[in-house]
Design a protein around this motif. Sequence first.
Motif, short mmCIF file in Angstrom:
data_model
loop_
_atom_site.label_atom_id
_atom_site.label_comp_id
_atom_site.label_asym_id
_atom_site.label_seq_id
_atom_site.Cartn_x
_atom_site.Cartn_y
_atom_site.Cartn_z
N ASP A 126 6.27 0.43 1.50
CA ASP A 126 5.73 1.55 1.16
C ASP A 126 6.13 2.01 -0.39
OD1 ASP A 126 4.60 2.54 3.54
OD2 ASP A 126 6.75 3.04 4.49
N LEU A 130 3.57 3.06 -3.40
CA LEU A 130 3.62 4.26 -4.08
C LEU A 130 3.73 4.00 -5.67
CD1 LEU A 130 6.12 6.27 -1.97
CD2 LEU A 130 3.94 7.18 -2.29
N LYS A 133 0.67 3.34 -8.02
CA LYS A 133 -0.10 4.32 -8.56
C LYS A 133 0.07 4.39 -10.08
CE LYS A 133 -0.25 7.03 -4.41
NZ LYS A 133 -0.21 8.31 -3.72
N LYS A 156 -2.93 3.62 3.06
CA LYS A 156 -2.38 4.92 3.58
C LYS A 156 -2.16 5.66 2.47
CE LYS A 156 2.08 6.28 5.34
NZ LYS A 156 3.44 6.03 5.83
N HIS A 157 -1.49 4.96 1.21
CA HIS A 157 -1.07 5.72 -0.03
C HIS A 157 -2.23 5.81 -1.06
CE1 HIS A 157 2.95 6.34 1.40
NE2 HIS A 157 3.01 5.00 1.60
N SER A 159 -3.83 3.36 -2.99
CA SER A 159 -3.45 2.74 -4.21
C SER A 159 -3.97 1.34 -3.84
CB SER A 159 -1.89 2.73 -4.34
OG SER A 159 -1.02 2.29 -3.22
N GLN A 396 7.71 10.14 -4.26
CA GLN A 396 7.13 10.80 -3.07
C GLN A 396 6.39 12.13 -3.46
OE1 GLN A 396 6.81 9.90 0.05
NE2 GLN A 396 8.62 8.09 0.20
#
Length: 398
Positions: A126, A130, A133, A156-157, A159, A396
Amino acid sequence: MSQSEYQTPSKQDWAKPLQDYREVIFQQYGDNIGKKLCDLVTPALILDRRVLTQNIKKMTTAVADANIVLRPHTKVQKSTDLAQIQIEAGAVGVTVSTIWEAAAMFASGVHSVLVANLVVGQSKIDSLALIAKHGELIITVDNLQNIDDIANALKKHGSKVSVLIDLDVGMERCGARSSQEALRLADQVASHPNMLLIGIQAYEGHCMLEPDPDMRVSLANKAMNYAGSVLELIAANHPSAIVLSAGGTGTYNITGKHPAVTELQAGSYVFMDSFHGNLVPGFEISLTVLSTVTARHENRIILDAGRKSVGIDFAPPKIKNSELVASFCAEEHAIFDVNSKDEFAVGDTVELISGYAPTTVNLHDVIFLIEDDKVVNLWPVFPRGPQDKGFLNALQNS
């Protein structure tokens, strides 16, 4: 993905933890700037700027002559300041070992980072998604399920990453164990829209442990011949696979000249140490650990820098500008047997050349940059693991 598409860090976003830590380091150690080398509290990690500059210039020239690019491995230095200098000298980006190192590099403004280690575990994956990006993140893979897990996190994110297939060329550590296994991994990567397959990584670290120069050349060329053939196999099905990233300081002048290699990951050349100094000529020692003689008993001296200050992997530390090699290293002491004529007195300071620089730097908070035996700057050592939660908490919300 162009550089302009990435989010540039600012003081208000996820780069702030890096800047906060820098401020802490300068609060703790800043009063050392301007001090003479001999006045530093020991043990202290020191770096000679003149020698560092010479080493960077030599490697930059070597890769230019070989018509390849340099992506230096910064696990050695764990310094964003030095990474910026290497990029200014011509490096296309940096290589790191951990997600935490990648976060620090992106937060400092580096735009292209290769994580040369496998990223496994949902929390790290995860974080990877993140971090991706914020720059061109290149990862390595050697497992089908891990590829799917990363792809799901990227989706999910929102990227994307570039991917190198990790290929075992003799280390028997990580990496695909056959050309067909590598091709299956490449096919899996290509099936995910958030992943761009760009080639393979083939680290021939086992060759650097070979003391015989001729045998080292033979082993390294054999490894790269194999890696080149695997890249050709993958590229026949996936034309985007054009990168062969490999090499270290111990084989830079072998692997770096191989026609299949496009990118060199050498890192220790900036500092050097006893291990690498025995392998390749031409680079000088720029990194040492300043230590104080705390005791002398006849022909034995004891220094205040031991295993918790100096890396002893592959070779024992030795005293700079001498032939003296440590006979033993305890946690807080290095012990040297000296000649009765050697003028070492209690309170004297000496510079220790580490056995292995990469496991020396991580033992310290800060690198003291030295010029003409005077401290001219401080470089914080970044970061050492998931305790650096400021990056991820800020991620986040970025």
